[in-house]
Scaffold this motif. Structure first.
Motif, PDB file in Angstrom:
ATOM      1  N   VAL A  37       0.863  -1.247   0.033  1.00  3.33           N
ATOM      2  CA  VAL A  37      -0.012   0.022   0.029  1.00  3.33           C
ATOM      3  C   VAL A  37       0.822   1.197   0.117  1.00  3.33           C
ATOM      4  O   VAL A  37       0.622   2.239  -0.912  1.00  3.33           O
ATOM      5  CB  VAL A  37      -0.945  -0.052   1.164  1.00  3.33           C
ATOM      6  CG1 VAL A  37      -1.594   1.375   1.451  1.00  3.33           C
ATOM      7  CG2 VAL A  37      -2.108  -0.928   0.849  1.00  3.33           C
ATOM      8  N   ILE A  38       1.979   1.172   0.879  1.00  6.39           N
ATOM      9  CA  ILE A  38       2.903   2.466   0.988  1.00  6.39           C
ATOM     10  C   ILE A  38       3.659   2.627  -0.513  1.00  6.39           C
ATOM     11  O   ILE A  38       3.400   3.828  -0.832  1.00  6.39           O
ATOM     12  CB  ILE A  38       3.956   2.173   2.049  1.00  6.39           C
ATOM     13  CG1 ILE A  38       3.138   2.213   3.281  1.00  6.39           C
ATOM     14  CG2 ILE A  38       4.956   3.365   2.019  1.00  6.39           C
ATOM     15  CD1 ILE A  38       3.926   1.846   4.689  1.00  6.39           C
ATOM     16  N   ASN A  39       3.904   1.594  -0.967  1.00  6.38           N
ATOM     17  CA  ASN A  39       4.602   1.572  -2.358  1.00  6.38           C
ATOM     18  C   ASN A  39       3.680   2.140  -3.265  1.00  6.38           C
ATOM     19  O   ASN A  39       4.215   3.112  -4.030  1.00  6.38           O
ATOM     20  CB  ASN A  39       5.360   0.405  -2.571  1.00  6.38           C
ATOM     21  CG  ASN A  39       6.355  -0.029  -1.703  1.00  6.38           C
ATOM     22  OD1 ASN A  39       6.996   0.928  -1.205  1.00  6.38           O
ATOM     23  ND2 ASN A  39       6.888  -1.197  -1.397  1.00  6.38           N
ATOM     24  N   TYR A  40       2.504   1.671  -3.183  1.00  5.03           N
ATOM     25  CA  TYR A  40       1.722   2.056  -4.587  1.00  5.03           C
ATOM     26  C   TYR A  40       1.465   3.614  -4.252  1.00  5.03           C
ATOM     27  O   TYR A  40       1.648   4.320  -5.234  1.00  5.03           O
ATOM     28  CB  TYR A  40       0.349   1.319  -4.237  1.00  5.03           C
ATOM     29  CG  TYR A  40      -0.477   1.645  -5.483  1.00  5.03           C
ATOM     30  CD1 TYR A  40      -0.423   0.851  -6.681  1.00  5.03           C
ATOM     31  CD2 TYR A  40      -1.350   2.709  -5.468  1.00  5.03           C
ATOM     32  CE1 TYR A  40      -1.097   1.180  -7.747  1.00  5.03           C
ATOM     33  CE2 TYR A  40      -2.182   2.873  -6.708  1.00  5.03           C
ATOM     34  CZ  TYR A  40      -2.002   2.082  -7.782  1.00  5.03           C
ATOM     35  OH  TYR A  40      -2.643   2.534  -8.933  1.00  5.03           O
ATOM     36  N   ALA A 100      -4.361  11.499   0.046  1.00  3.14           N
ATOM     37  CA  ALA A 100      -4.698  10.186  -0.224  1.00  3.14           C
ATOM     38  C   ALA A 100      -4.993   9.374   0.987  1.00  3.14           C
ATOM     39  O   ALA A 100      -5.809   8.682   1.255  1.00  3.14           O
ATOM     40  CB  ALA A 100      -3.506   9.474  -1.103  1.00  3.14           C
ATOM     41  N   ILE A 101      -4.199   9.795   1.988  1.00  3.91           N
ATOM     42  CA  ILE A 101      -4.314   8.995   3.345  1.00  3.91           C
ATOM     43  C   ILE A 101      -5.787   9.342   4.146  1.00  3.91           C
ATOM     44  O   ILE A 101      -6.382   8.785   4.576  1.00  3.91           O
ATOM     45  CB  ILE A 101      -3.073   9.275   4.074  1.00  3.91           C
ATOM     46  CG1 ILE A 101      -1.844   8.816   3.710  1.00  3.91           C
ATOM     47  CG2 ILE A 101      -3.214   8.649   5.446  1.00  3.91           C
ATOM     48  CD1 ILE A 101      -0.513   9.284   4.084  1.00  3.91           C
ATOM     49  N   ASN A 102      -6.005  10.665   3.802  1.00  2.00           N
ATOM     50  CA  ASN A 102      -7.304  11.021   4.587  1.00  2.00           C
ATOM     51  C   ASN A 102      -8.326  10.427   3.884  1.00  2.00           C
ATOM     52  O   ASN A 102      -9.248   9.952   4.547  1.00  2.00           O
ATOM     53  CB  ASN A 102      -7.418  12.585   4.492  1.00  2.00           C
ATOM     54  CG  ASN A 102      -6.710  13.450   5.419  1.00  2.00           C
ATOM     55  OD1 ASN A 102      -6.341  12.741   6.536  1.00  2.00           O
ATOM     56  ND2 ASN A 102      -6.243  14.412   4.926  1.00  2.00           N
ATOM     57  N   ARG A 103      -8.294  10.210   2.686  1.00  4.55           N
ATOM     58  CA  ARG A 103      -9.352   9.551   1.772  1.00  4.55           C
ATOM     59  C   ARG A 103      -9.551   7.919   2.278  1.00  4.55           C
ATOM     60  O   ARG A 103     -10.375   7.370   2.484  1.00  4.55           O
ATOM     61  CB  ARG A 103      -9.045   9.638   0.238  1.00  4.55           C
ATOM     62  CG  ARG A 103      -9.587  10.879  -0.250  1.00  4.55           C
ATOM     63  CD  ARG A 103      -9.681  10.914  -1.724  1.00  4.55           C
ATOM     64  NE  ARG A 103     -10.034  12.163  -2.071  1.00  4.55           N
ATOM     65  CZ  ARG A 103      -8.996  13.280  -2.184  1.00  4.55           C
ATOM     66  NH1 ARG A 103      -8.036  12.893  -1.873  1.00  4.55           N
ATOM     67  NH2 ARG A 103      -9.592  14.400  -2.601  1.00  4.55           N
ATOM     68  N   LEU A 104      -8.343   7.489   2.394  1.00  5.93           N
ATOM     69  CA  LEU A 104      -8.257   6.128   2.823  1.00  5.93           C
ATOM     70  C   LEU A 104      -9.143   5.944   4.114  1.00  5.93           C
ATOM     71  O   LEU A 104      -9.782   4.934   4.239  1.00  5.93           O
ATOM     72  CB  LEU A 104      -6.841   5.327   3.094  1.00  5.93           C
ATOM     73  CG  LEU A 104      -6.002   5.362   1.655  1.00  5.93           C
ATOM     74  CD1 LEU A 104      -4.636   4.833   2.193  1.00  5.93           C
ATOM     75  CD2 LEU A 104      -6.729   4.055   1.064  1.00  5.93           C
ATOM     76  N   ILE A 105      -8.793   6.691   4.773  1.00  8.21           N
ATOM     77  CA  ILE A 105      -9.450   6.804   6.288  1.00  8.21           C
ATOM     78  C   ILE A 105     -10.894   6.671   6.005  1.00  8.21           C
ATOM     79  O   ILE A 105     -11.569   6.054   6.728  1.00  8.21           O
ATOM     80  CB  ILE A 105      -8.877   7.814   7.115  1.00  8.21           C
ATOM     81  CG1 ILE A 105      -7.366   7.565   7.362  1.00  8.21           C
ATOM     82  CG2 ILE A 105      -9.577   7.705   8.667  1.00  8.21           C
ATOM     83  CD1 ILE A 105      -6.829   6.203   7.878  1.00  8.21           C
ATOM     84  N   ILE A 106     -11.493   7.715   5.324  1.00  8.63           N
ATOM     85  CA  ILE A 106     -12.613   7.906   5.203  1.00  8.63           C
ATOM     86  C   ILE A 106     -13.340   6.558   4.532  1.00  8.63           C
ATOM     87  O   ILE A 106     -14.416   6.067   5.020  1.00  8.63           O
ATOM     88  CB  ILE A 106     -13.066   9.437   4.403  1.00  8.63           C
ATOM     89  CG1 ILE A 106     -12.653  10.358   5.043  1.00  8.63           C
ATOM     90  CG2 ILE A 106     -14.390   9.269   4.066  1.00  8.63           C
ATOM     91  CD1 ILE A 106     -12.396  11.848   4.312  1.00  8.63           C
ATOM     92  N   LYS A 113      -6.218   2.470  -4.569  1.00 10.41           N
ATOM     93  CA  LYS A 113      -6.244   2.595  -6.194  1.00 10.41           C
ATOM     94  C   LYS A 113      -7.423   3.518  -6.141  1.00 10.41           C
ATOM     95  O   LYS A 113      -7.119   4.419  -6.789  1.00 10.41           O
ATOM     96  CB  LYS A 113      -6.390   1.290  -6.947  1.00 10.41           C
ATOM     97  CG  LYS A 113      -5.072   0.432  -7.030  1.00 10.41           C
ATOM     98  CD  LYS A 113      -5.445  -0.671  -8.053  1.00 10.41           C
ATOM     99  CE  LYS A 113      -3.792  -1.320  -8.021  1.00 10.41           C
ATOM    100  NZ  LYS A 113      -3.874  -2.693  -8.392  1.00 10.41           N
ATOM    101  N   GLU A 114      -8.297   3.235  -5.470  1.00 10.27           N
ATOM    102  CA  GLU A 114      -9.567   4.031  -5.782  1.00 10.27           C
ATOM    103  C   GLU A 114      -9.396   5.491  -5.287  1.00 10.27           C
ATOM    104  O   GLU A 114      -9.672   6.590  -5.600  1.00 10.27           O
ATOM    105  CB  GLU A 114     -10.723   3.565  -4.893  1.00 10.27           C
ATOM    106  CG  GLU A 114     -12.139   4.116  -5.601  1.00 10.27           C
ATOM    107  CD  GLU A 114     -13.060   3.462  -4.790  1.00 10.27           C
ATOM    108  OE1 GLU A 114     -14.340   3.999  -4.551  1.00 10.27           O
ATOM    109  OE2 GLU A 114     -12.976   2.038  -4.487  1.00 10.27           O
ATOM    110  N   ALA A 115      -8.627   5.500  -4.011  1.00 11.43           N
ATOM    111  CA  ALA A 115      -8.430   6.919  -3.247  1.00 11.43           C
ATOM    112  C   ALA A 115      -7.384   7.641  -4.154  1.00 11.43           C
ATOM    113  O   ALA A 115      -7.744   8.905  -4.258  1.00 11.43           O
ATOM    114  CB  ALA A 115      -7.720   6.722  -1.912  1.00 11.43           C
ATOM    115  N   ILE A 116      -6.503   6.913  -4.873  1.00 12.26           N
ATOM    116  CA  ILE A 116      -5.425   7.838  -5.579  1.00 12.26           C
ATOM    117  C   ILE A 116      -6.023   8.154  -6.666  1.00 12.26           C
ATOM    118  O   ILE A 116      -5.954   9.384  -7.402  1.00 12.26           O
ATOM    119  CB  ILE A 116      -4.311   6.807  -5.918  1.00 12.26           C
ATOM    120  CG1 ILE A 116      -3.560   6.747  -4.510  1.00 12.26           C
ATOM    121  CG2 ILE A 116      -3.139   7.300  -6.820  1.00 12.26           C
ATOM    122  CD1 ILE A 116      -2.255   6.105  -4.522  1.00 12.26           C
ATOM    123  N   ASP A 117      -6.807   7.414  -7.332  1.00 15.77           N
ATOM    124  CA  ASP A 117      -7.505   7.909  -8.647  1.00 15.77           C
ATOM    125  C   ASP A 117      -8.334   9.228  -8.359  1.00 15.77           C
ATOM    126  O   ASP A 117      -8.242  10.129  -9.371  1.00 15.77           O
ATOM    127  CB  ASP A 117      -8.717   6.695  -8.876  1.00 15.77           C
ATOM    128  CG  ASP A 117      -8.633   6.456 -10.188  1.00 15.77           C
ATOM    129  OD1 ASP A 117      -7.547   6.306 -10.902  1.00 15.77           O
ATOM    130  OD2 ASP A 117      -9.802   6.231 -10.906  1.00 15.77           O
TER     131      ASP A 117
END
Ligand code: ADP
Ligand code: MG
Length: 393
Positions: A246-249, A264-270, A286-290
């Protein structure tokens, strides 16, 4: 409270990690604390709306939370020197770099560092365009003495995003006077900008003064630094360890901007809150980064809203989502509730989920509170309008 300055120093430097570890075990949350002597105790202040003004330093923006790497090492070392010896070595300190690379953070770290060591120093953080609005308002209201009092009666000036003064000649002139006065009395000035002083298209007299101080730049972080930042943010913001892939991605896909990494990290948490699931899968990443990369899907992109509001009130997204009852966290949280209802028309229940599983009745009351304030308080109306504007309405 420590009995003497000596005790305080020993406790803060030697025993801090131990105490912190025990505290964390007890309350399962990272806390920051500091021992002080009696006369260092801050005077109780009541929290008013004024406290929410942008001029307050964000307490999370410190040297400890700033990840150092090749992109910013010189800048950090220089900033530390300035913080250790304000007004002596590099005056002004001019920090430049692209957006989202940590200029504001580093500048405020200097302010926080100085204020920890010198409780009575007056430190003023101001964004250049707020300085300009203050100036224009003072002219309009024929209230220059107040304006002068606010800006001259200080020990440290932190002025953010100076490029905002490009094309604003009378504000530049006013700032030039202020600069000279502070500089002559050896008050430290720190300036940030999105470009080198030479390329700052403002009055030559000013830029040549900027060049005589210290100039440092911040570049985009390299891979190693990005990995560090992601780990640290996930830990710091949400007490979360992410898996290697996950970190590398994230590190390989968001490369130009630290704010994006944080986003991105905030989104992941949400997302993970949404799924009532603490596990963060690569799919979610992937979704969060998109979302970050395409900045599309504005419709259900609530994190942008959270970030905008957190930014405006100088707090963290975690303060909005979290359980703090501090007035400076509660008001922005209510504003989030209001906008999620009003603009996105989300069900109260869903807003509750987004905000850390709060009950829908809590959301309704927050929503109604802001609804009432908008009608009765011009400032609130302006704040909401500004948020809509920032959201790109
Ligand atoms: P700028 O003012 O250059 O646009 P900011 O200082 O607002 O950028 O930084 C954007 C976000 O990224 C902030 O939340 C900040 O804490 C974070 N950030 C930037 N650089 C770093 C770093 N080196 N270490 C940790 N966090 C950082
Ligand atoms: Mg900034």
């Amino acid at each position: 409270m420590a009995e003497s300055a000596f005790n305080r120093r020993v406790i803060n430097s030697v025993y801090y990690p131990k105490i912190s570890e025990v505290a964390k075990k007890c309350i399962k949350e990272n806390i920051r604390f500091k021992f002080v002597t009696e006369d260092e105790l801050p005077k109780e202040k009541t929290v008013t709306k004024a406290k929410l003004e942008k001029t307050d330093l964000n307490k999370n923006y410190t040297f400890e939370t700033f990840v150092v790497g090749n992109s910013n090492r010189m800048a950090v070392i220089t900033a530390l020197k300035v913080a250790e010896n304000p007004g002596v070595l590099f005056n002004p300190l001019y920090i430049f770099g692209n957006v989202g690379l940590g200029k504001t953070h580093l500048m405020q770290a200097i302010g926080n560092y100085i204020s920890e060591k010198n409780y009575n120093y007056k430190i003023l953080y101001v964004q250049a365009n707020d300085y300009m609005s203050d100036f224009i308002r003072a002219l309009r209201d024929d209230n220059m003495p107040n304006f002068e009092e606010k800006y001259k009666n200080i020990d440290i000036l932190l002025i953010d995003d100076i490029q905002m003064l490009i094309g604003k000649n009378s504000t530049q002139q006013q700032f030039f006077n202020l600069f000279n006065e502070l500089d002559n009395s050896r008050k430290q000035i720190v300036i940030t900008s999105d470009r080198p002083a030479k390329e700052l298209n403002i009055m030559e007299r000013l830029t040549s003064r900027f060049e005589k101080g210290g100039i440092v730049d911040i570049k985009a972080p390299d891979l190693e630094q990005r990995i560090c930042i992601i780990k640290k943010k996930a830990q710091e913001l949400f007490d979360l360890s992410l898996s290697e892939d996950v970190i590398n991605y994230i590190a390989n896909n968001l490369t130009t901007n630290v704010r994006e990494l944080e986003g991105a990290i905030n989104r992941l948490i949400i997302y993970s809150n949404f799924c009532a699931n603490d596990y963060i899968s690569l799919e979610m990443v992937k979704e969060a980064i998109d979302v970050v990369n395409k900045t599309k899907k504005k419709e259900d992109d609530y994190s942008a809203l959270l970030e905008i509001i957190a930014d405006m009130y100088n707090i963290g997204v975690k303060d909005i989502i979290g359980n703090s009852r501090k007035a400076e966290h509660v008001l922005p949280r209510h504003i989030v509730m209001y906008i999620l209802k009003e603009k996105y028309n989300l069900p109260f229940k869903k807003i509750g989920y987004i905000l850390n599983g709060r009950d829908h009745s809590t959301i309704i009351s927050g929503y109604e509170k802001i609804q009432y304030e908008i009608k009765n308080d011009k400032e609130m109306k302006m704040a909401i309008d500004l948020i809509y504007k920032k959201l790109g309405e």
